[in-house]
Scaffold this active site. Sequence first.
Site, short mmCIF file in Angstrom:
data_model
loop_
_atom_site.label_atom_id
_atom_site.label_comp_id
_atom_site.label_asym_id
_atom_site.label_seq_id
_atom_site.Cartn_x
_atom_site.Cartn_y
_atom_site.Cartn_z
N HIS A 1 -5.02 -9.19 3.73
CA HIS A 1 -3.99 -9.23 4.77
C HIS A 1 -4.57 -9.39 6.16
CE1 HIS A 1 -4.38 -4.64 5.49
NE2 HIS A 1 -5.34 -5.01 4.66
N ARG A 2 -5.68 -8.73 6.44
CA ARG A 2 -6.24 -8.80 7.79
C ARG A 2 -6.90 -10.16 8.06
NH1 ARG A 2 -4.37 -4.75 9.90
NH2 ARG A 2 -4.32 -2.71 8.91
N ASP B 1 -11.82 -2.89 11.67
CA ASP B 1 -10.86 -3.90 11.24
C ASP B 1 -10.34 -4.70 12.42
OD1 ASP B 1 -11.19 -3.04 8.67
OD2 ASP B 1 -9.37 -1.85 8.60
N LYS C 1 0.71 -6.41 2.12
CA LYS C 1 -0.07 -5.19 1.88
C LYS C 1 0.22 -4.13 2.94
CE LYS C 1 -4.68 -3.79 0.47
NZ LYS C 1 -4.89 -2.57 1.25
N ASP D 1 0.83 -1.21 0.00
CA ASP D 1 0.00 0.00 0.00
C ASP D 1 0.86 1.26 0.00
OD1 ASP D 1 -2.23 -1.59 0.04
OD2 ASP D 1 -3.15 -0.62 1.77
N ASN E 1 -4.99 -2.77 -4.82
CA ASN E 1 -6.05 -2.99 -3.84
C ASN E 1 -5.95 -2.01 -2.68
OD1 ASN E 1 -8.35 -4.51 -3.32
ND2 ASN E 1 -7.29 -5.97 -2.02
N GLU F 1 -11.27 -5.22 1.57
CA GLU F 1 -10.53 -6.03 0.58
C GLU F 1 -11.28 -7.29 0.18
OE1 GLU F 1 -7.30 -3.48 2.41
OE2 GLU F 1 -9.29 -4.21 2.90
#
Length: 482
Positions: free
Chosen positions: A423-424, A348, A449, A75, A121, A376
């Site tokens: 990623h999360r 998140d 990311k 990112d 993304n 995402e």
Amino acid sequence: MTGAAERSRIAALIDVLRRPLADLPEPLPLEPLPGPFDVTIRPPGSKSLTNRALVLGALSRGATFLRGPLLDAEDARVMVEALRRFGAGVTTVRDAYEGELLRIDGVAGRPAGAGELNLANAGTAVRFLAAVAGLARGETVIDGSARMRERPIDGLVAALRAMKVRVDYLGEYGFPPIRVSPPVDGGPLVGGTLRLPPQASSQFISALLMIGPWTLEGVTIEMDSPPVSASYIRMTIELLRRLRASNIVASDDLRSVLVAPGPLQAFDMDIEPDASGATYFWAAAAMCPGSRCAVTGVGATSLQGDAEFASALSRAGANVTIEDERTTVDSRGAALIGVAEDFSDMPDAAMTLAAAAVFADSPTTLTGLGTLPIKECDRLAAMVTELRKVGAGVRATGDSLTIEPARPGAEAQPVVFETYNDHRMAMSLALVGLSRRYVAIAGPACVAKTYPTYWADLATLYESALAGRDSIPEPGRPRPGH
């Protein structure tokens, strides 16, 4: 002492977790921790703060210097390259006293048109740079991945059009790609008062506030009800204040925010470690009896809303100590307590607590998660699907997620968690593998990311736990020094 076979497996896993992301096995198998751990972690720089500081530095006049920004993540690389296309100079420099710094030579509020930008993304980059493009002297096309083309941007486009910026949809209405062109009269952006719907993304609001100092009238946001993910808007406001923006007026509930005109000058800034990344290690300490994790650089003075995650763990039964520049979480030696928490300010981070709640002593309900389906991946649906694989009772209703702990005996079956290139998802689901056997993570490299060193940092938990177990003598054998 840890059995030889277990020690060998854990040592081999530690070596695997420290490999470059491209060399990780697919899927990545995890092992339960062999015992409690005691670690100190400093995650990479905050993505949210890095991207805001990058944008404000690129728009300012003069040379800005950032210490500790997030640079290695996907990112951040996308954002840096895009700002160069807008005309900002972004370089790494070395100072004899302060080490490596990021230098940003700003464009004094008049970026060039950036041409065609594929921002992959990176949702923050798409929203922030669409607003930056509204200040530009030429055209910019904002595009991204297939998933990004499914994430709505109509609220931001409507606001830019209200400021007389020309914005055209190049694909499906309401979604990227978009073409942003200068106002018809060719003059500077006027700004003005903008009315946004309450469900507008906090990234839309932050994007508009950050360009406010370079508009003729400033930017005023008016909403009929408090915005979602308000902590990220507060982060933007507080950052502008710290950088001496000329005037900012915000109501307590953020239904009204004014950023007055008055261009920012270049600045120096330390970027905090990422509080979102810290949540995984705090949660690991809370859910693994006898464990402790201190995160340096994130404490009571943090600008990041996700720093409040530690307080949620306290209500779930963990012991939490918050200092100015450090937050420490340790387990009280018992299972986490099921809680009901409103996560609208840090949605998140709800995924982190959801994964830990699989091992709680009673159900957990998390609310305020209305933004998760347009991230995402559809994170609400994905967490339901994946956590059910380990026998947890999980259901999503509206903007809430309820997790009933895994049933006894459910861990007999091997599980591969899908991560949806998110990623999360990867980082939160890895917590399950710290306590349950036969867990593997698909697509582990997606952590690049925002947290490319995540698996290497996770290895320190195993290393500490292994060292702690090996320091305990076998029955009948004296401890060293006795």
